[in-house]
Each structure stands twice: as C-alpha cells, then as structure tokens.
Design a protein around this motif. Structure first.
Motif, short mmCIF file in Angstrom:
data_model
loop_
_atom_site.label_atom_id
_atom_site.label_comp_id
_atom_site.label_asym_id
_atom_site.label_seq_id
_atom_site.Cartn_x
_atom_site.Cartn_y
_atom_site.Cartn_z
N GLY A 45 -16.95 -20.02 -65.67
CA GLY A 45 -18.24 -20.64 -65.89
C GLY A 45 -19.38 -19.80 -65.37
O GLY A 45 -19.19 -18.68 -64.90
N LEU A 46 -20.56 -20.36 -65.44
CA LEU A 46 -21.75 -19.64 -65.05
C LEU A 46 -21.92 -19.60 -63.54
O LEU A 46 -22.36 -18.60 -62.98
N CYS A 47 -21.56 -20.66 -62.85
CA CYS A 47 -21.86 -20.79 -61.42
C CYS A 47 -20.58 -20.98 -60.62
O CYS A 47 -20.22 -22.09 -60.27
N LYS A 48 -19.90 -19.87 -60.33
CA LYS A 48 -18.65 -19.98 -59.56
C LYS A 48 -18.86 -19.72 -58.08
O LYS A 48 -18.15 -20.24 -57.25
N THR A 49 -19.85 -18.89 -57.74
CA THR A 49 -19.93 -18.42 -56.37
C THR A 49 -20.92 -19.17 -55.50
O THR A 49 -20.80 -19.12 -54.29
N GLY A 50 -21.89 -19.82 -56.06
CA GLY A 50 -22.85 -20.55 -55.24
C GLY A 50 -24.13 -20.84 -55.99
O GLY A 50 -24.33 -20.39 -57.12
N PHE A 51 -24.99 -21.59 -55.33
CA PHE A 51 -26.23 -22.03 -55.97
C PHE A 51 -27.16 -20.86 -56.27
O PHE A 51 -27.73 -20.77 -57.36
N LEU A 52 -27.34 -19.97 -55.32
CA LEU A 52 -28.27 -18.85 -55.54
C LEU A 52 -27.78 -17.92 -56.65
O LEU A 52 -28.57 -17.42 -57.45
N ASP A 53 -26.48 -17.69 -56.72
CA ASP A 53 -25.94 -16.87 -57.80
C ASP A 53 -26.12 -17.57 -59.15
O ASP A 53 -26.34 -16.92 -60.18
N CYS A 54 -26.03 -18.88 -59.15
CA CYS A 54 -26.25 -19.66 -60.37
C CYS A 54 -27.70 -19.51 -60.82
O CYS A 54 -27.97 -19.28 -62.00
N VAL A 55 -28.63 -19.62 -59.89
CA VAL A 55 -30.04 -19.47 -60.24
C VAL A 55 -30.32 -18.05 -60.74
O VAL A 55 -31.05 -17.85 -61.72
N LYS A 56 -29.74 -17.06 -60.09
CA LYS A 56 -29.92 -15.67 -60.52
C LYS A 56 -29.38 -15.46 -61.93
O LYS A 56 -29.99 -14.76 -62.74
N SER A 57 -28.24 -16.06 -62.22
CA SER A 57 -27.65 -15.91 -63.55
C SER A 57 -28.53 -16.56 -64.62
O SER A 57 -28.74 -15.98 -65.68
N VAL A 58 -29.05 -17.74 -64.32
CA VAL A 58 -29.91 -18.43 -65.30
C VAL A 58 -31.18 -17.62 -65.53
O VAL A 58 -31.61 -17.44 -66.68
N ILE A 59 -31.79 -17.11 -64.47
CA ILE A 59 -33.00 -16.29 -64.62
C ILE A 59 -32.68 -15.01 -65.39
O ILE A 59 -33.46 -14.58 -66.25
N LEU A 63 -34.51 -14.01 -68.85
CA LEU A 63 -35.28 -12.78 -68.99
C LEU A 63 -34.70 -11.86 -70.07
O LEU A 63 -35.44 -11.16 -70.76
N THR A 64 -33.39 -11.88 -70.24
CA THR A 64 -32.77 -11.11 -71.32
C THR A 64 -33.23 -11.64 -72.67
O THR A 64 -33.61 -10.87 -73.56
N PHE A 65 -33.25 -12.96 -72.81
CA PHE A 65 -33.70 -13.57 -74.06
C PHE A 65 -35.17 -13.25 -74.32
O PHE A 65 -35.55 -12.88 -75.44
N VAL A 66 -36.01 -13.35 -73.29
CA VAL A 66 -37.43 -13.04 -73.44
C VAL A 66 -37.62 -11.57 -73.80
O VAL A 66 -38.46 -11.22 -74.64
N GLY A 67 -36.82 -10.69 -73.22
CA GLY A 67 -36.91 -9.26 -73.53
C GLY A 67 -36.55 -8.97 -74.98
O GLY A 67 -37.21 -8.17 -75.64
N ILE A 68 -35.51 -9.61 -75.47
CA ILE A 68 -35.10 -9.41 -76.87
C ILE A 68 -36.19 -9.89 -77.82
O ILE A 68 -36.54 -9.21 -78.80
N ILE A 69 -36.76 -11.06 -77.53
CA ILE A 69 -37.84 -11.59 -78.36
C ILE A 69 -39.06 -10.67 -78.29
O ILE A 69 -39.72 -10.42 -79.31
N SER A 70 -39.36 -10.14 -77.12
CA SER A 70 -40.52 -9.25 -76.96
C SER A 70 -40.34 -7.96 -77.76
O SER A 70 -41.28 -7.51 -78.44
N VAL A 71 -39.17 -7.36 -77.69
CA VAL A 71 -38.93 -6.13 -78.45
C VAL A 71 -39.02 -6.40 -79.95
O VAL A 71 -39.61 -5.62 -80.70
N ALA A 72 -38.47 -7.52 -80.40
CA ALA A 72 -38.55 -7.86 -81.82
C ALA A 72 -40.01 -8.07 -82.24
O ALA A 72 -40.42 -7.62 -83.32
#
Length: 84
Positions: A45-59, A63-72
């Motif tokens: 899953g997305l959040c196996k190691t802890g809350f902060l790692d989960c937040v980092k993964s979501v961010i 940001l990856t999605f925003v970057g792809i949209i920006s380049v397009a």
C-alpha cells in the motif's frame, strides 16, 4: 510538420520492435517477455512505514501529477503561440 511527427512515430515503433526482437528488455526469456511478479516484491500500500512517509508519498504523487499537467500545458500553449 505532420510528416516530421509521422516519421518520428515510425522510427520509435521500429526501434521498439528491434529492441524487443533482440531480447534486450529485462525479463525476456524465449518467446515471451512476461514474468509473473514475486509476491514478496509487491507493495502492500501507500502508507506502510508511518504517517510522515504517507504524507510525503501523497505530496510526491500530487506534485508529479501537477508537473505532468504543467509540461503538457507548456507544450500545448507554446504550439499555439508559435502557430499564431
């Protein structure tokens, strides 16, 4: 300009066919290139190691999605600007 993109597409198709025919993709054995995944390597899953790692993964995903949209958008609006 259209012929340029068509020729690039044909080149990429032929290059990918050549690379696959040569068997240079990892996991290619014989006639097939499908290797079933090892159940131990599958992420639970997305959040196996802890809350902060989960937040980092979501961010990171956001940001990856925003970057792809920006380049397009840059490519699209640049094309409109150049052709106007």
């Amino acid at each position: 300009m259209r012929y340029f993109f068509i020729s690039i597409g044909i080149f990429l198709f032929l290059f990918a066919s050549f690379v696959q025919a040569e068997g240079k993709f990892p996991g290619c054995e014989g006639d097939t290139c499908f290797v079933p995944p090892n159940p131990d390597d599958i992420d639970d899953g997305l959040c196996k190691t802890g809350f902060l790692d989960c937040v980092k993964s979501v961010i990171n995903y956001f940001l990856t999605f925003v970057g792809i949209i920006s380049v397009a958008a840059i490519i699209y609006y640049g094309f409109l600007w150049i052709t106007s």
